[in-house]
Design a protein around this motif. Structure first.
Motif, PDB file in Angstrom:
ATOM      1  N   ASP A 293      28.428  12.618  13.412  1.00 24.72           N
ATOM      2  CA  ASP A 293      27.312  11.993  14.143  1.00 24.72           C
ATOM      3  C   ASP A 293      26.918  11.861  15.276  1.00 24.72           C
ATOM      4  O   ASP A 293      25.757  11.932  15.945  1.00 24.72           O
ATOM      5  N   VAL A 294      28.328  12.578  16.041  1.00 25.27           N
ATOM      6  CA  VAL A 294      27.978  13.038  17.749  1.00 25.27           C
ATOM      7  C   VAL A 294      27.318  14.364  17.461  1.00 25.27           C
ATOM      8  O   VAL A 294      26.229  14.659  18.538  1.00 25.27           O
ATOM      9  N   GLY A 295      27.185  15.544  17.073  1.00 25.81           N
ATOM     10  CA  GLY A 295      27.052  16.052  17.302  1.00 25.81           C
ATOM     11  C   GLY A 295      27.588  17.850  17.977  1.00 25.81           C
ATOM     12  O   GLY A 295      27.819  17.420  18.853  1.00 25.81           O
ATOM     13  N   MET A 296      27.750  18.669  17.002  1.00 22.52           N
ATOM     14  CA  MET A 296      28.464  19.651  17.986  1.00 22.52           C
ATOM     15  C   MET A 296      28.109  20.312  18.349  1.00 22.52           C
ATOM     16  O   MET A 296      28.408  20.090  19.848  1.00 22.52           O
ATOM     17  N   ASP A 297      27.159  20.885  18.744  1.00 18.11           N
ATOM     18  CA  ASP A 297      25.847  21.412  19.786  1.00 18.11           C
ATOM     19  C   ASP A 297      26.145  20.167  20.957  1.00 18.11           C
ATOM     20  O   ASP A 297      26.130  20.783  22.461  1.00 18.11           O
ATOM     21  N   ALA A 298      25.758  19.158  20.609  1.00 16.64           N
ATOM     22  CA  ALA A 298      25.837  17.902  22.307  1.00 16.64           C
ATOM     23  C   ALA A 298      27.238  17.692  22.394  1.00 16.64           C
ATOM     24  O   ALA A 298      27.263  18.252  24.001  1.00 16.64           O
ATOM     25  N   ILE A 299      28.166  18.385  21.264  1.00 16.83           N
ATOM     26  CA  ILE A 299      29.840  18.775  21.765  1.00 16.83           C
ATOM     27  C   ILE A 299      29.757  19.815  22.733  1.00 16.83           C
ATOM     28  O   ILE A 299      30.611  19.649  23.882  1.00 16.83           O
ATOM     29  N   THR A 300      29.957  21.122  22.249  1.00 21.54           N
ATOM     30  CA  THR A 300      29.674  21.718  22.911  1.00 21.54           C
ATOM     31  C   THR A 300      28.664  21.567  24.434  1.00 21.54           C
ATOM     32  O   THR A 300      29.758  22.555  25.415  1.00 21.54           O
ATOM     33  N   ASP A 301      27.690  21.714  24.550  1.00 20.74           N
ATOM     34  CA  ASP A 301      26.836  20.982  26.142  1.00 20.74           C
ATOM     35  C   ASP A 301      27.505  20.280  26.851  1.00 20.74           C
ATOM     36  O   ASP A 301      27.869  21.045  27.946  1.00 20.74           O
ATOM     37  N   HIS A 302      28.239  19.197  26.160  1.00 16.27           N
ATOM     38  CA  HIS A 302      28.957  18.846  27.258  1.00 16.27           C
ATOM     39  C   HIS A 302      30.382  19.081  27.563  1.00 16.27           C
ATOM     40  O   HIS A 302      30.025  18.440  29.065  1.00 16.27           O
ATOM     41  N   GLU A 303      31.266  19.048  26.573  1.00 15.30           N
ATOM     42  CA  GLU A 303      31.996  20.361  27.608  1.00 15.30           C
ATOM     43  C   GLU A 303      31.862  21.244  28.517  1.00 15.30           C
ATOM     44  O   GLU A 303      32.828  21.661  29.107  1.00 15.30           O
ATOM     45  N   GLN A 304      30.907  21.965  27.737  1.00 10.94           N
ATOM     46  CA  GLN A 304      30.623  23.125  28.995  1.00 10.94           C
ATOM     47  C   GLN A 304      30.013  23.037  29.902  1.00 10.94           C
ATOM     48  O   GLN A 304      30.749  23.060  31.464  1.00 10.94           O
ATOM     49  N   LYS A 305      29.808  21.777  30.255  1.00 12.14           N
ATOM     50  CA  LYS A 305      29.182  21.065  31.698  1.00 12.14           C
ATOM     51  C   LYS A 305      30.459  20.671  32.061  1.00 12.14           C
ATOM     52  O   LYS A 305      30.515  20.669  33.809  1.00 12.14           O
ATOM     53  N   LEU A 306      30.935  19.971  31.805  1.00  7.63           N
ATOM     54  CA  LEU A 306      32.398  19.763  31.662  1.00  7.63           C
ATOM     55  C   LEU A 306      33.719  20.499  32.861  1.00  7.63           C
ATOM     56  O   LEU A 306      34.011  20.738  34.193  1.00  7.63           O
ATOM     57  N   ALA A 307      33.257  22.003  31.751  1.00  5.63           N
ATOM     58  CA  ALA A 307      34.036  22.718  32.244  1.00  5.63           C
ATOM     59  C   ALA A 307      34.028  23.393  33.469  1.00  5.63           C
ATOM     60  O   ALA A 307      34.133  23.895  34.866  1.00  5.63           O
ATOM     61  N   ASP A 308      32.381  23.956  33.589  1.00  2.00           N
ATOM     62  CA  ASP A 308      31.607  24.360  34.834  1.00  2.00           C
ATOM     63  C   ASP A 308      32.062  23.505  36.238  1.00  2.00           C
ATOM     64  O   ASP A 308      32.419  23.621  37.251  1.00  2.00           O
ATOM     65  N   TYR A 309      32.014  21.633  35.458  1.00  2.66           N
ATOM     66  CA  TYR A 309      32.598  21.126  37.074  1.00  2.66           C
ATOM     67  C   TYR A 309      33.570  21.164  37.348  1.00  2.66           C
ATOM     68  O   TYR A 309      33.917  21.006  38.711  1.00  2.66           O
TER      69      TYR A 309
END
Length: 407
Positions: A293-309
């Motif tokens: 429901d959230v979407g795996m692509d959206a999860i990956t993208d969100h986590e990548q931004k978190l890791a970068d930050y």
């Protein structure tokens, strides 16, 4: 992604720890569970609790439908060709051990090779050590680059025509390294080897397509992807699983039993001896629904931004050592000068911030890093930049406190 709405689905996050709002940064160890998963398991026990594949009564039928329905959801989630290729296990560890015992010991002999890497979790090292000892096969390691990645040139140099099994993590639980498993699968197959992927840190965060990867085995755990503890999955190509013997014997996995010999059920049930983890499978199915429901692509993208930050902010702290490559999954493993990681984790806990400290079940990797232990902050879909800010503030307080103590 609406992070606020997602966080509201996780009841455990709405609490204080040591007088501070909880910041949970230990999802690589185990993720938190959304309300839908908790309710699915609760509903199963309240309404459908029964054994599966045995009774013809209504509860037994409903339990069986939910259990096998969960298998189909897993099949779709990883794009397996058939539910016969989806084996429910207790977790990643059990799945890897099943392959090491059932496949490796039957197919390896002296002179053969097993290839792994120094970044593996103990669960993807020890079973292969034992398989090598039992069969006389040699255990070989693909060397790591200075940043904790592996080079395909080294993969080609290490895997040879003698290699029969390659076992590698999808994502390192310490370094955050995302390994090029599609390319590794191709190299392994060109040399006649099978590839097992430890997906414990992959499946929760990255869309997995086992047919696209062309891996022979893929293993992962439910509790790291919003599901319950005690449930996991072994995916295997059908032709390989067909030739493998079960490793647990008893009820559920048999076809016919006489006094001196027995035959086994067809796939996948021949590997699921005894009463299976029914409620766990129901919870895993609900977790997959939630992630989809959230979407795996959206999860990956969100986590990548978190890791970068997180990487950007952590580097503002003097004396901070961060391990692993620049491009990484959603975790940061680190040490703070003159502060033992266990002390750092204890100090952060006093601020309501949960991180992991220790060797992370990766002692060979700790030795490669030339440290005895590290601290690790790992993120998931419910974490925010504010959580990273709290972590950095907590580390600055920790640094100041221990700096004053040891003046």
């Amino acid at each position: 992604m609406d992070i606020k709405a997602i966080r509201e689905q996780f009841p455990i996050l709405d609490q204080e720890v040591n007088g501070n709002p909880l910041v949970y940064l230990d999802s690589s160890a185990t993720s938190q569970k959304p309300r839908s998963v908790i309710e699915a398991v609760n509903e199963y026990y309240r309404q459908d609790n029964s054994n599966v594949h045995r009774g013809v009564h209504t509860l037994g039928t409903r339990a069986t439908e939910k259990y096998e329905g969960a298998r189909e959801k897993v099949r779709k989630f990883i794009n397996a060709e058939s539910t016969a290729e989806v084996i429910f296990t207790r977790g990643t560890t059990t799945a890897i051990n099943t392959v090491a015992y059932s496949y490796a010991r039957a197919n390896l002999t002296a002179g053969d090779e097993i290839v792994i890497t120094p970044m593996e979790h103990h669960s993807n090292i020890i079973p292969w050590q034992q398989a090598a000892k039992a069969t006389g096969a040699a255990l070989k390691y693909i060397p790591l680059q200075d940043d904790g990645t592996i080079a395909l040139e080294d993969v080609r140099d290490t895997i040879t025509s003698k290699t029969k099994v390659v076992a590698i993590t999808h994502v390192s639980n310490v370094l955050g390294t995302v390994n090029p498993i599609n390319e590794i699968a191709s190299i392994a197959h060109d040399n006649g080897a099978v590839l097992l992927v430890d997906g414990a840190q992959g499946a929760p965060h990255i869309e997995v397509d086992v047919q696209d990867i062309d891996c022979d085995f893929y293993c992962f755990s439910g509790h790291k992807m919003c599901g319950p503890t005690g449930i996991g999955v072994l995916y295997g190509k059908r032709r390989l699983l067909e030739d493998m013997e079960p490793v647990e014997f008893g009820g559920e996995m048999i076809d016919f039993v006489n006094l001196y010999d027995s035959t086994w059920k067809e796939l996948p049930w021949k590997f699921e001896g005894g009463t299976p983890i029914i409620a766990g499978a129901v919870g895993l199915a609900a977790a997959i629904d939630f992630l989809n429901d959230v979407g795996m692509d959206a999860i990956t993208d969100h986590e990548q931004k978190l890791a970068d930050y997180a990487m950007e902010q952590m580097r503002t702290i003097d004396g901070m050592e961060v391990y692993g490559p620049e491009r990484r999954a959603a975790l940061v493993t680190f040490n703070l000068d003159d502060v033992h990681p266990h002390d750092a984790a204890t100090a952060l806990d006093a601020e309501g911030i949960a991180v992991r400290a220790g060797h992370h079940c990766a002692q060979p990797l700790m030795r490669w890093l030339d440290v005895s232990a590290t601290a690790r902050a790992s993120f998931y879909l419910y974490n925010t930049n504010e959580d990273v800010d709290r972590l950095v503030d907590g580390l600055l307080k920790t640094k100041e406190y221990f700096g004053n103590v040891f003046k």
